[in-house]
Design an enzyme around this catalytic site. Structure first.
Site, PDB file in Angstrom:
ATOM      1  N   SER A 143     -22.301 -35.824 -15.674  1.00  0.00           N
ATOM      2  CA  SER A 143     -21.808 -35.648 -14.299  1.00  0.00           C
ATOM      3  C   SER A 143     -22.368 -36.789 -13.463  1.00  0.00           C
ATOM      4  O   SER A 143     -23.453 -37.315 -13.767  1.00  0.00           O
ATOM      5  CB  SER A 143     -22.314 -34.321 -13.729  1.00  0.00           C
ATOM      6  N   TYR A 156     -29.264 -27.976 -12.496  1.00  0.00           N
ATOM      7  CA  TYR A 156     -27.974 -28.432 -13.042  1.00  0.00           C
ATOM      8  C   TYR A 156     -27.976 -29.957 -13.177  1.00  0.00           C
ATOM      9  O   TYR A 156     -27.642 -30.483 -14.241  1.00  0.00           O
ATOM     10  CB  TYR A 156     -26.807 -27.977 -12.153  1.00  0.00           C
TER      11      TYR A 156
HETATM   12  N1  LIG Z   1     -15.646 -29.644 -12.469  1.00  0.00           N
HETATM   13  C1  LIG Z   1     -16.547 -30.501 -12.002  1.00  0.00           C
HETATM   14  O1  LIG Z   1     -16.632 -30.768 -10.785  1.00  0.00           O
HETATM   15  C2  LIG Z   1     -17.471 -31.183 -12.982  1.00  0.00           C
HETATM   16  C3  LIG Z   1     -18.147 -32.323 -12.535  1.00  0.00           C
HETATM   17  C4  LIG Z   1     -19.029 -32.956 -13.402  1.00  0.00           C
HETATM   18  C5  LIG Z   1     -19.198 -32.493 -14.695  1.00  0.00           C
HETATM   19  N2  LIG Z   1     -18.526 -31.371 -15.101  1.00  0.00           N
HETATM   20  C6  LIG Z   1     -18.783 -30.905 -16.467  1.00  0.00           C
HETATM   21  O2  LIG Z   1     -17.571 -30.763 -17.167  1.00  0.00           O
HETATM   22  C7  LIG Z   1     -17.691 -29.765 -18.181  1.00  0.00           C
HETATM   23  C8  LIG Z   1     -16.512 -28.811 -18.109  1.00  0.00           C
HETATM   24  O3  LIG Z   1     -16.559 -28.114 -16.884  1.00  0.00           O
HETATM   25  P1  LIG Z   1     -15.261 -27.618 -16.096  1.00  0.00           P
HETATM   26  O4  LIG Z   1     -15.332 -28.197 -14.757  1.00  0.00           O
HETATM   27  O5  LIG Z   1     -14.043 -27.817 -16.914  1.00  0.00           O
HETATM   28  O6  LIG Z   1     -15.626 -26.062 -15.952  1.00  0.00           O
HETATM   29  P2  LIG Z   1     -14.829 -24.740 -16.330  1.00  0.00           P
HETATM   30  O7  LIG Z   1     -13.399 -24.845 -15.956  1.00  0.00           O
HETATM   31  O8  LIG Z   1     -15.629 -23.620 -15.783  1.00  0.00           O
HETATM   32  O9  LIG Z   1     -14.906 -24.741 -17.918  1.00  0.00           O
HETATM   33  C9  LIG Z   1     -16.112 -24.501 -18.588  1.00  0.00           C
HETATM   34  C10 LIG Z   1     -15.809 -24.192 -20.034  1.00  0.00           C
HETATM   35  O10 LIG Z   1     -17.041 -23.901 -20.699  1.00  0.00           O
HETATM   36  C11 LIG Z   1     -16.888 -22.684 -21.410  1.00  0.00           C
HETATM   37  N3  LIG Z   1     -18.137 -21.951 -21.489  1.00  0.00           N
HETATM   38  C12 LIG Z   1     -18.886 -21.459 -20.475  1.00  0.00           C
HETATM   39  N4  LIG Z   1     -19.943 -20.796 -20.952  1.00  0.00           N
HETATM   40  C13 LIG Z   1     -19.844 -20.842 -22.317  1.00  0.00           C
HETATM   41  C14 LIG Z   1     -20.626 -20.327 -23.380  1.00  0.00           C
HETATM   42  N5  LIG Z   1     -21.738 -19.612 -23.135  1.00  0.00           N
HETATM   43  N6  LIG Z   1     -20.244 -20.585 -24.647  1.00  0.00           N
HETATM   44  C15 LIG Z   1     -19.110 -21.296 -24.898  1.00  0.00           C
HETATM   45  N7  LIG Z   1     -18.342 -21.824 -23.938  1.00  0.00           N
HETATM   46  C16 LIG Z   1     -18.704 -21.586 -22.662  1.00  0.00           C
HETATM   47  C17 LIG Z   1     -15.862 -21.877 -20.625  1.00  0.00           C
HETATM   48  O11 LIG Z   1     -15.164 -20.963 -21.480  1.00  0.00           O
HETATM   49  P3  LIG Z   1     -15.453 -19.401 -21.647  1.00  0.00           P
HETATM   50  O12 LIG Z   1     -15.804 -18.860 -20.307  1.00  0.00           O
HETATM   51  O13 LIG Z   1     -14.162 -18.901 -22.212  1.00  0.00           O
HETATM   52  O14 LIG Z   1     -16.577 -19.314 -22.631  1.00  0.00           O
HETATM   53  C18 LIG Z   1     -14.902 -22.979 -20.185  1.00  0.00           C
HETATM   54  O15 LIG Z   1     -13.955 -23.222 -21.195  1.00  0.00           O
HETATM   55  C19 LIG Z   1     -19.050 -29.103 -17.940  1.00  0.00           C
HETATM   56  O16 LIG Z   1     -19.990 -29.625 -18.861  1.00  0.00           O
HETATM   57  C20 LIG Z   1     -19.404 -29.512 -16.534  1.00  0.00           C
HETATM   58  O17 LIG Z   1     -20.788 -29.550 -16.324  1.00  0.00           O
HETATM   59  C21 LIG Z   1     -17.661 -30.724 -14.285  1.00  0.00           C
END
Ligand SMILES: NC(=O)c1ccc[n+]([C@@H]2O[C@H](COP(=O)([O-])OP(=O)(O)OC[C@H]3O[C@@H](n4cnc5c(N)ncnc54)[C@H](OP(=O)(O)O)[C@@H]3O)[C@@H](O)[C@H]2O)c1
Length: 287
Positions: A143, A156
């Site tokens: 991130s 985080y």
């Molecule tokens: N969105 C942003 O602003 C942003 C910015 C920087 C970095 N990121 C990074 O991008 C990545 C994806 O995030 P996103 O924004 O796409 O979030 P998201 O839409 O909430 O997706 C998160 C994913 O992780 C899975 N997950 C959560 N807990 C889990 C567990 N205990 N075991 C297995 N899977 C799990 C969830 O699936 P289930 O609930 O079905 O398990 C979901 O598929 C993350 O690493 C996040 O830190 C996001």
């Protein structure tokens, strides 16, 4: 592997929503078959069916809670034993929000398990297979908070610093082989992660919030260009180069046999200027 496939299989963690689900879509369109990992199996099944209809890709659903040792071990084992897997998208992550003091430490611990421990173990398993076969692609989701810790909560952003440093060092470790490592640093991206962390994405300024399609498309261009670090929002790559140059400039002086002169003075004497990195210094810089 399906007829469709000419790239091998991409295993994507956190594929049930947001960035992971978008990687699944783009990689299926690029000719990969998929192993989709997350806890929400029905959502993964729906995604798999949609992608099969749209692209012919075969998607296997591997339900796993990556904070649970046994589930994590199953996914690791798959990465170690399945020679058709050519890519790992190490994406699953959650965000804790709010101050550490008074925060939910069990939730923070679970986040560290997912964002750090699972990322590490899965990368190790994939890297071992890829090195043995002489090729493979490892994508880790960090991130921009790894570079801007003052913008969010402590734990985080610390997990995302881990992913950045881990990836940079792993790239060096694997560089004798043809294994490609990419670390992606998204800025704020419109996904469910915000609501899950108790924050309204709509409350963020529109100018800092990227749509998930644009984020993943940009990250994949960075992958095609063999970038080690991809920061989709950053307009001028030279800014990252300058940051890296400044960091490397510290190198020769970061570990020496004596303390710097400014620390050689009698205890109790007041400091002339705020110590670099102190809160007072950070506040002075912000003004
Ligand atoms: N969105 C942003 O602003 C942003 C910015 C920087 C970095 N990121 C990074 O991008 C990545 C994806 O995030 P996103 O924004 O796409 O979030 P998201 O839409 O909430 O997706 C998160 C994913 O992780 C899975 N997950 C959560 N807990 C889990 C567990 N205990 N075991 C297995 N899977 C799990 C969830 O699936 P289930 O609930 O079905 O398990 C979901 O598929 C993350 O690493 C996040 O830190 C996001």
């Amino acid at each position: 592997m399906s007829q469709h496939n000419d790239k091998g299989v991409a295993l994507i963690t956190g594929a049930s929503s947001g960035i992971g689900a978008t990687y699944a879509d783009r990689l299926a369109h690029r000719g990969y078959d998929l192993v989709l990992v997350a806890r929400d199996a029905p959502r993964l099944e729906q995604l798999a069916a949609r992608l099969r209809a749209a692209t012919g890709a075969t998607s296997e659903v591997l339900r796993a809670d990556l904070t649970q040792k046994a589930d994590l071990a199953r996914v690791e084992q798959r990465l170690r034993s399945d020679a058709t897997i050519t890519m790992l998208v190490n994406n699953a992550g959650v965000a804790a929000s709010g101050p550490l003091v008074g925060g939910d430490l069990d939730a923070i611990e679970a986040m560290i398990h997912l964002n750090v421990v699972a990322v590490t173990r899965l990368a190790a398993a994939a890297a071992a297979s890829f090195v043995a076969r002489g090729a493979g692609v490892l994508i880790n989701l960090s991130s921009v908070l790894a570079l801007a810790p003052e913008r969010f909560n402590a734990s985080y952003s610390a997990t995302k610093v881990y992913v950045l440093n881990f990836s940079l060092t792993l790239h060096h470790e694997l560089s004798p082989s043809d294994v490609q490592v990419q670390v992606v640093l998204p800025g704020a991206t419109r996904t469910a992660i915000w609501a899950r962390a108790g924050i309204e994405a709509a409350s963020l300024p529109a100018s800092i919030l990227m749509e998930v399609d644009e984020l993943v498309d940009a990250a994949l261009v960075g992958l095609d260009c063999r970038e080690l670090v991809t920061i989709p929002s950053l307009p001028d790559l030279m800014d990252w180069e300058a940051y890296t140059t400044a960091r490397l400039h510290l190198g020769p002086n970061l570990s020496r046999d004596h303390a710097a002169d400014r620390y050689k003075r009698p205890a109790g004497r007041p400091c002339k200027s705020p110590v670099v990195g102190s809160v007072a210094h950070e506040r002075k810089q912000e003004r």
